[in-house]
Design a protein around this motif. Structure first.
Motif, PDB file in Angstrom:
ATOM      1  N   GLN A 321     -26.311   2.888 -24.035  1.00  0.00           N
ATOM      2  CA  GLN A 321     -25.184   3.155 -24.926  1.00  0.00           C
ATOM      3  C   GLN A 321     -25.614   2.899 -26.371  1.00  0.00           C
ATOM      4  OE1 GLN A 321     -21.983   0.640 -23.595  1.00  0.00           O
ATOM      5  NE2 GLN A 321     -21.436   2.011 -21.915  1.00  0.00           N
ATOM      6  N   TRP A 323     -24.190   2.091 -30.065  1.00  0.00           N
ATOM      7  CA  TRP A 323     -23.008   1.570 -30.748  1.00  0.00           C
ATOM      8  C   TRP A 323     -23.274   1.523 -32.257  1.00  0.00           C
ATOM      9  CZ3 TRP A 323     -18.479  -0.190 -28.238  1.00  0.00           C
ATOM     10  CH2 TRP A 323     -18.540  -0.223 -26.848  1.00  0.00           C
ATOM     11  N   TRP A 330     -16.400  -1.497 -33.832  1.00  0.00           N
ATOM     12  CA  TRP A 330     -17.589  -0.989 -33.153  1.00  0.00           C
ATOM     13  C   TRP A 330     -17.215   0.240 -32.340  1.00  0.00           C
ATOM     14  CZ3 TRP A 330     -22.647  -2.355 -33.630  1.00  0.00           C
ATOM     15  CH2 TRP A 330     -22.907  -3.505 -34.389  1.00  0.00           C
ATOM     16  N   TYR A 331     -17.970   1.319 -32.579  1.00  0.00           N
ATOM     17  CA  TYR A 331     -17.750   2.585 -31.901  1.00  0.00           C
ATOM     18  C   TYR A 331     -18.872   2.833 -30.907  1.00  0.00           C
ATOM     19  CZ  TYR A 331     -14.697   3.703 -35.895  1.00  0.00           C
ATOM     20  OH  TYR A 331     -13.722   3.710 -36.867  1.00  0.00           O
ATOM     21  N   LEU A 332     -18.488   3.269 -29.704  1.00  0.00           N
ATOM     22  CA  LEU A 332     -19.479   3.734 -28.735  1.00  0.00           C
ATOM     23  C   LEU A 332     -19.691   5.227 -29.001  1.00  0.00           C
ATOM     24  CD1 LEU A 332     -21.293   3.577 -26.273  1.00  0.00           C
ATOM     25  CD2 LEU A 332     -19.255   3.762 -24.823  1.00  0.00           C
ATOM     26  N   LYS A 333     -20.835   5.588 -29.603  1.00  0.00           N
ATOM     27  CA  LYS A 333     -21.073   6.947 -30.031  1.00  0.00           C
ATOM     28  C   LYS A 333     -21.716   7.806 -28.950  1.00  0.00           C
ATOM     29  CE  LYS A 333     -19.439   6.758 -34.172  1.00  0.00           C
ATOM     30  NZ  LYS A 333     -18.209   7.521 -34.486  1.00  0.00           N
ATOM     31  N   SER A 335     -23.407   7.786 -24.736  1.00  0.00           N
ATOM     32  CA  SER A 335     -23.633   7.093 -23.465  1.00  0.00           C
ATOM     33  C   SER A 335     -24.517   7.986 -22.602  1.00  0.00           C
ATOM     34  CB  SER A 335     -22.303   6.803 -22.758  1.00  0.00           C
ATOM     35  OG  SER A 335     -22.527   6.120 -21.546  1.00  0.00           O
ATOM     36  N   ASP A 395     -15.493   7.535 -29.825  1.00  0.00           N
ATOM     37  CA  ASP A 395     -15.459   6.096 -29.579  1.00  0.00           C
ATOM     38  C   ASP A 395     -15.397   5.859 -28.069  1.00  0.00           C
ATOM     39  OD1 ASP A 395     -15.351   3.382 -29.781  1.00  0.00           O
ATOM     40  OD2 ASP A 395     -13.290   3.290 -30.527  1.00  0.00           O
ATOM     41  N   GLY A 396     -16.522   6.042 -27.411  1.00  0.00           N
ATOM     42  CA  GLY A 396     -16.591   5.802 -25.974  1.00  0.00           C
ATOM     43  C   GLY A 396     -15.811   6.820 -25.192  1.00  0.00           C
TER      44      GLY A 396
END
Length: 1332
Positions: A321, A323, A330-333, A335, A395-396
């Motif tokens: 992942q 981030w 915090w953004y999950l950009k 995966s 964001d995820g």
């Protein structure tokens, strides 16, 4: 509000090597990868997909042959061209890759668990099996060995003075006993391998070690400095994981923590205290974090996770992942899911140390992957008002969408978000202009979710409102709904398992058509796929995207750009080459992108952002690199651009100098745009504006004026760029949308004159439309108050391109008067009662305020109070009027209407004391009407009206009137008020004449006196001005006696003779004084020989010929001869000296070529910073600057001119002085032609042939000398003309200087008339042929 987009994938499958990979490192200079296995080392080149080196460690005995050996660390030593390898058995091996020579530089008996080199490769740290740390230099000389478990906190131990002890704190519901409870330490996580972890700070000054404490069984993080001294120990953290990564920028140390209900990534400061965290999107005991990795610029944190073994989930997976943080969120950009089967399991991964957004992944089946990412802003691209200016942020499992047309919501909040079952990897908006709000989402499982706006009345459960809405609030926004979910069908299903991000650069170009790119696994090639929708038979909600056509390209495609305006698709390869993809046909084809000149386009450097723009009717490719270099086609036009966007006809850019520039692409050329981008300063205020430091463009709201910028921290700022504002206002005005334009201009403080000045003719023709749209008295009044005569389209807001539709104001009338009259007429026709205040304003705002009319209208309102609902009372109108006009001025104008009711009404609204104005008004009421008005006008200083009223009051008031006329010099106006035969008229004329005499206007005074019959005064006036004809006329009118007339005549003749008017003086003496003898003498004095002879023969006095005429003629001949001799001598002397001066200057020219400059006023043309003028030389010469300073009076100016044109030998401008003197000699000689001709005739008449012939020959010789000398003297005239031709709009200071130096003389521009030769008229017949 940016996302990470995958631009390139590099694969190297099935590497032929023994054993299983265990770890790897990068050789950045060679672009190769070193992989360590239980058999040894192997070096591969992933680009060429070949094995370069293979070194066996088993053969040398460093690894066992049974395959049980383990390499715990590999490090490329750049300066030594070697590789350092550490094995679990304790050997540290130095391997030379060129000679394949192996050297064991150290051995640890207890074994090695970790080898970690400092970023500068000056130190190496080894963690041994005895729980100790060994630090060595780059030459493997031991520095120190210390146990990893320390009892002390470290050098940065906190100092406390007793305040804030736990025993003294309030513990809430836990009670006081909580202060004395012993702290319990949880043991390490069940899946923890108990191995130490080491991470270095980016500058190599500190390193952190995470180990399991043998006393508590929990992990602790200890920070050591470069000198191997313990700096700090972390505070006890329950559930601390083994992963450890120090942020390269040095601020935080990342690790993980298992909490009761969640799993977090936590951050430590250097002092060991926790500082922030974010939650991972998994439940507790569902995942384990293997490791954390920061990229080189500290902007992305990679988290490597694996599924924990559970019975209900036999198919385990691992995830990578990515981030990022923005605005403290915090953004999950991205995966990336990977299988954990034998060959697909991830062995290791790492970020590239040089290229910040390049991620390297090594899998167990000898499969190497390399991903390149870039930042991009996913925004809707519509250009009409239906586009909502959407910006999507990944964001995820969520896609955060902000609608900027409605409102500006700062991240991490949003207008609404889409909730999806799998992490999102890519978002794309529809390129269709009418459906630009629709978006498609590609998740980690390669499924595409299509969301469309409108058409679904039901609420979609996957769409949730963000920062808008709430209880009691209505949301005026229709959120999108999930239209369909599509599964992408690959030709080879195994590819998805091997590479989870097989498709990149997904672009939605049509309703049911997508474009995407994949990269070859075995060669440096890319394939462009056209994905089309195919209906699914099993499920209506589930669709399939099939690859309808593909085209393979030699090279790696890193960018794909689509233009909805031209429907062109541009592809960028890794080497910067631009290709054009033809997608409209059934099969995809690719061809090189050609510039307007027909040449293939290739960026000098690959660009991270490309766009297509139409400039001057030609389509260009625009590109921006990660180093802020901006290209148009293959030409670099700027090197300080941080972001750019195309909107409608505009190109907007932000720069390193913290400015935002906006250029219009309509009706411009590439060269014009290039010049505007390259120039360091921009003259037009519309183009450039200051912005906050580090601003980047997010989006532009279509058909609006809002430009959204994001700051480095993540917060947003909305600016209204002047170019966008004015362009939108012009569009609204062209469409006659006056209300929208007015509201925008009022809010953004744009001068309202633009409404009229943009197109005066159209505005005046649609004034009624303007009033009906505004429909507000206050707004119309605001428009009136801002009006001024200035044309703002020529001063404040010049249009970018001159338009034929923009017409200038009618010269027959003033702008203010035209607008006020037109709007007043329209308002009176629409609703005069509603717009009463605006009508009053239109009178006040005229060039000459019509205050009397305004007051009359107010008075009418007072007398006839209308009963209409929208009507305005007289009191309200007057109160409003006092806001526009000064109360004292309004009081004076009301007084000037002679209406005392109106005066009292205004006075009551003013601050005047009734004791001040009531007595004055009462006194006026008692007066006769005309005298009353005279008193009012005199009080208001309207003296013309005052004398007009006073003249009607009767003769008894004439003395007062005459005094006022004299006091205010109103003679001309007063003469119009009385008949010309009246005594009052004569009195005024006498006073007027006396006034003119005092002003020294004697002739005018004499005419005025003569008009009223005051001949005596007129005679004195005409005598004073020398008007002898009028004076004699007045003398006749006065019937003067003969003796007085003779005396008057002699006086006049004397004055005329003084003025060298001998002929007129002779006429007066002969006709009025009867003294012809004196008249003849005056004519001889004035050289009027023929007139003198006429009088002699008239009165038969031939003796005068012998006694006076002949001697005078001979004397005049001698004088002319002497004068001609003097002129000839002077001319020859000056000419000779001029030739000498020019020869001297020519000789001096080569010596002083570098220093010689024009020392005149034209030297201001040259740059002050140029070194062409020698300062010491200028100080010794005549300086024009001194002349300019001192020449403030005519006396000083003449003195300066004399000093400048000095005939003194050696003076700097002697040649100019000589030219001036020669010019004067020629002109004075040329003027003698008529006089010489006259005397020659007289000389011949009296037989003086010899004298006449002598004079004629002398004058002819003088004229011939001058005529033949003119080309020789004024030869510089032609050179001067050629020098002046070097001037012009295209000339420079250097070219002007060269032009002047080429003529080898200095030609001051101010003395240019000296270089024009005097004119000598050869056609004038002055010679007497009888004397030849």
């Amino acid at each position: 509000m940016r996302n990470l987009k995958l631009i390139q994938t590099l694969e190297f499958k099935d590497i032929q090597a023994p054993g299983k990979p265990q770890c790897f490192c990068l050789r950045t200079e060679q672009d190769t990868v070193l992989i360590g296995s239980e058999c040894g080392l192997i070096e591969v080149n992933p680009v060429t997909r070949e094995v370069k080196n293979e070194i066996s460690l088993v053969a040398e005995g460093f690894l066992p042959e049974d395959g049980s050996g383990c390499i715990v660390g590999v490090q490329d030593l750049v300066d030594q061209d070697s590789v350092c390898v550490a094995t679990a058995s304790g050997d540290v091996i130095l391997c030379n890759l060129k000679t394949h020579q192996l050297e064991c530089v150290g051995s640890v008996a207890s074994g090695i668990s970790v080898m970690s080199w400092s970023p500068d490769q000056e130190l190496v740290l080894l963690a041994t099996g005895q729980q100790t740390l060994i630090m060595m230099t780059r030459d493997f000389e031991p520095v120190m060995e210390q146990p990893v478990h320390q009892g002390d906190f470290g050098e940065s131990k906190f100092v406390t003075v007793g305040w804030g002890k736990k025993e003294t704190q309030f513990h809430g519901s836990e009670g006081r006993q909580a202060a004395f409870q012993m702290q319990t330490h949880e043991s390490a996580l069940p899946w923890d391998d108990h191995r130490p972890r080491v991470t270095w700070r980016g500058d190599g000054q500190f390193f952190a070690v995470s180990v399991v404490c043998p006393e508590t069984g929990a992990r602790k993080v200890r920070v050591w400095n470069r000198e191997f001294a313990l700096h700090s120990t972390s505070e006890p953290v329950a559930g601390l994981g083994p992963a450890l990564a120090w942020k390269p920028s040095g601020s935080l140390i990342a690790s993980t923590q298992d909490k009761p209900n969640q799993q977090d990534v936590v951050f430590f400061e250097k002092n060991g205290l926790l500082h922030g965290h974010f939650m991972l999107p998994f439940f507790k005991d569902e995942m384990k974090v293997i490791d954390l990795f920061w990229n080189a610029d500290s902007s992305v944190l990679a988290v490597w996770l694996e599924d924990l073994e559970r019975e209900e989930n036999p198919a385990l997976k691992s995830y990578v992942q990515l981030w990022t943080v923005g605005n403290y969120h915090w953004y999950l950009k991205q995966s990336l899911p990977f299988s954990t089967c034998l060959k697909s399991k991830i062995v290791s991964l790492m970020w590239d140390p040089v290229i910040p957004y390049r991620l390297h992944v090594l899998r167990q089946g000898w499969h190497y992957l390399c991903y390149d990412w870039r930042w991009t802003t996913d925004r809707s691209s519509g250009d009409n008002s239906s586009d909502l200016a959407n910006v999507a942020v990944i964001d995820g499992y969520k896609v955060l969408v902000t609608v900027f047309r409605q409102t500006v919501i700062p991240p991490p909040m949003c207008t609404y978000y889409l909730l999806l079952p799998h992490p999102v990897n890519q978002v794309t908006f529809s390129a269709h202009s009418k459906k630009s709000n629709d978006l498609a989402v590609l998740d980690a499982n390669n499924q595409v979710y299509v969301y469309k706006c409108g058409g679904s009345p039901s609420v979609d459960p996957t769409v949730k409102l963000g920062a808008v809405g709430g209880n009691g609030f209505k949301v005026p926004l229709r959120t999108p709904h999930l239209d369909k979910k599509y599964t992408i069908q690959f030709e080879n299903a195994e590819d998805q398992e091997v590479n989870p991000l097989k498709l990149t650069l997904l672009t939605w170009i049509e309703e049911d058509s997508f474009l995407a790119v994949s990269h070859s696994q075995s060669s440096p090639q890319s394939t462009v796929h056209s994905l089309t929708v195919s209906p699914s038979e099993s499920d209506e909600e589930q669709g399939q995207l099939t690859i309808s056509s593909s085209v393979t390209v030699d090279g790696i495609i890193i960018s794909l750009c689509y233009s909805s305006e031209t429907e062109s698709v541009a592809l960028q390869l890794a080497d910067g080459q631009i290709l054009k993809c033809l997608w409209e046909s059934s099969s995809l084809t690719v061809e090189p992108w050609k510039s307007p000149g027909g040449f293939p386009v290739q960026f000098p450097y690959p660009c991270t952002q490309i766009e297509l723009a139409v400039i001057g009717g030609e389509e260009y490719v625009l590109g921006l690199t990660d180093r802020c270099r901006f290209f148009i086609s293959d030409t670099e036009v700027a090197s300080n651009i941080t972001s750019f966007i195309l909107y409608d006809e505009f190109l907007l850019l932000t720069t390193h100098s913290h400015t935002c520039q906006c250029f219009s692409l309509r009706d411009t050329s590439f060269k014009t745009l290039q010049a505007g981008l390259c120039s360091s300063h921009v003259a037009n205020g519309e183009v450039l504006r200051k912005v906050e430091r580090g601003s980047r463009i997010v989006t532009v709201v279509p058909q609006d004026t809002k430009l959204i910028l994001q700051m480095p921290r993540g917060n947003l700022e909305v600016v209204h760029h002047r170019a966008l504002v004015l362009a939108q206002i012009r569009k609204w005005l062209d469409k006659l949308m006056f209300k929208e334009a007015f509201e925008c201009m009022r809010k953004l403080r744009i001068n309202l004159n633009l409404i009229h000045d943009h197109n005066p003719k159209v505005f005046l023709e649609n004034v009624e439309t303007f009033i009906r749209q505004i429909d507000s008295v206050n707004h119309i009044n605001l428009f009136f108050t801002e009006l001024k005569e200035e044309d703002v389209t020529k001063t404040m807001y010049p249009p970018p391109v001159t338009s034929s539709a923009q017409l200038s104001t009618d010269p027959a009338g003033k702008k203010l008067d035209l607008i006020c009259d037109a709007m007043r007429t329209a308002m009176e026709s629409i609703n005069p009662h509603k717009y009463c205040l605006s009508i009053l304003t239109s009178h006040v705002k005229k060039t000459t305020p019509e205050l009397e009319i305004v007051l009359q209208k107010v008075h009418e309102l007072q007398e006839n109070d209308p009963s209409v609902p929208d009507a305005v009372s007289a009191e309200e109108a007057l109160k409003y009027l006092l806001l526009l006009v000064d109360v004292n001025e309004l009081y004076d104008h009301s007084l000037g209407t002679y209406d005392f009711d109106l005066v009292i009404m205004v006075a009551e609204k003013s601050q005047k004391d009734p004791k001040e104005y009531l007595p004055f008004l009462n006194m006026l009421k008692k007066m006769e009407t005309n005298y009353q008005r005279f008193t009012i006008d005199k009080h208001l200083k309207r003296y013309e009206k005052a004398i007009s009223h006073l003249s009607k009051c009767g003769p008894e008031y004439f003395p007062e009137c005459l005094n006022l006329i004299k006091d205010k010099s109103l003679y001309k106006e007063a003469l119009k008020l009385y008949p010309s035969n009246s005594q009052q008229y004569k009195a005024i004329c006498l006073a007027y004449g006396e006034h003119l005499t005092q002003e020294h206007q004697h002739e005018t005074a004499g005419l005025v006196f003569a008009r009223c019959g005051a001949y005596k005064e007129a005679l004195s006036a005409f005598l004073a001005c020398g008007s002898w004809q009028q004076a004699l006329c007045m003398a006749t009118q006065l019937h003067l006696p003969k003796n007085q007339l003779i005396e008057l005549s002699r006086t006049l003749a004397g004055k005329l003779a003084e003025q060298r008017k001998h002929r007129e003086a002779a006429i007066v003496l002969e006709q009025y004084a009867q003294d012809y003898e004196e008249a003849v003498l005056l004519l001889l004095e004035g050289a009027a020989w023929e007139e003198a002879l006429r009088l002699v023969y008239k009165y038969n006095r031939l003796d005068i010929i012998e006694t006076n005429i002949k001697p005078s003629i001979l004397e005049a001949q001698k004088n002319y001869m002497a004068f001609l001799d003097s002129q000839t001598t002077t001319f020859s002397r000056h000419k000779k000296r001029l030739l000498v001066v020019r020869e001297l200057k020519e000789q001096a020219q080569p010596v002083n070529l570098d220093d010689e400059v024009p020392h005149g006023q034209e030297s201001d043309l040259f740059s002050e910073t140029s070194s062409i003028v020698n300062g010491s030389e200028m100080s010794g010469r005549y300086s024009h600057s001194n002349s300019r300073i001192s020449a403030r009076s005519s006396k000083n100016r003449r003195k300066a001119e004399r000093k400048k044109h000095s005939l003194k030998e050696g003076s700097p401008l002697e040649d100019l002085a000589l030219l001036e003197a020669l010019n004067e000699v020629v002109q004075s000689t040329e003027k003698l032609k008529d006089e010489i001709h006259c005397i020659l005739k007289t000389l011949f008449l009296f037989g003086f042939d010899e004298q006449g012939r002598e004079l004629q020959e002398a004058f002819e010789g003088t004229l011939q000398l001058m005529e033949t000398s003119l080309p020789e003297i004024w030869i510089l005239t032609y050179q001067h003309n050629s020098a002046i031709s070097g001037l012009g709009p295209n000339s420079t200071a250097n070219s002007i200087m060269a032009s002047y130096q080429q003529q080898k003389t200095s030609v001051p521009v101010i003395d240019a008339e000296l270089f024009i030769p005097p004119k000598m008229d050869g056609r004038t017949q002055w010679k007497l042929s009888l004397l030849e």
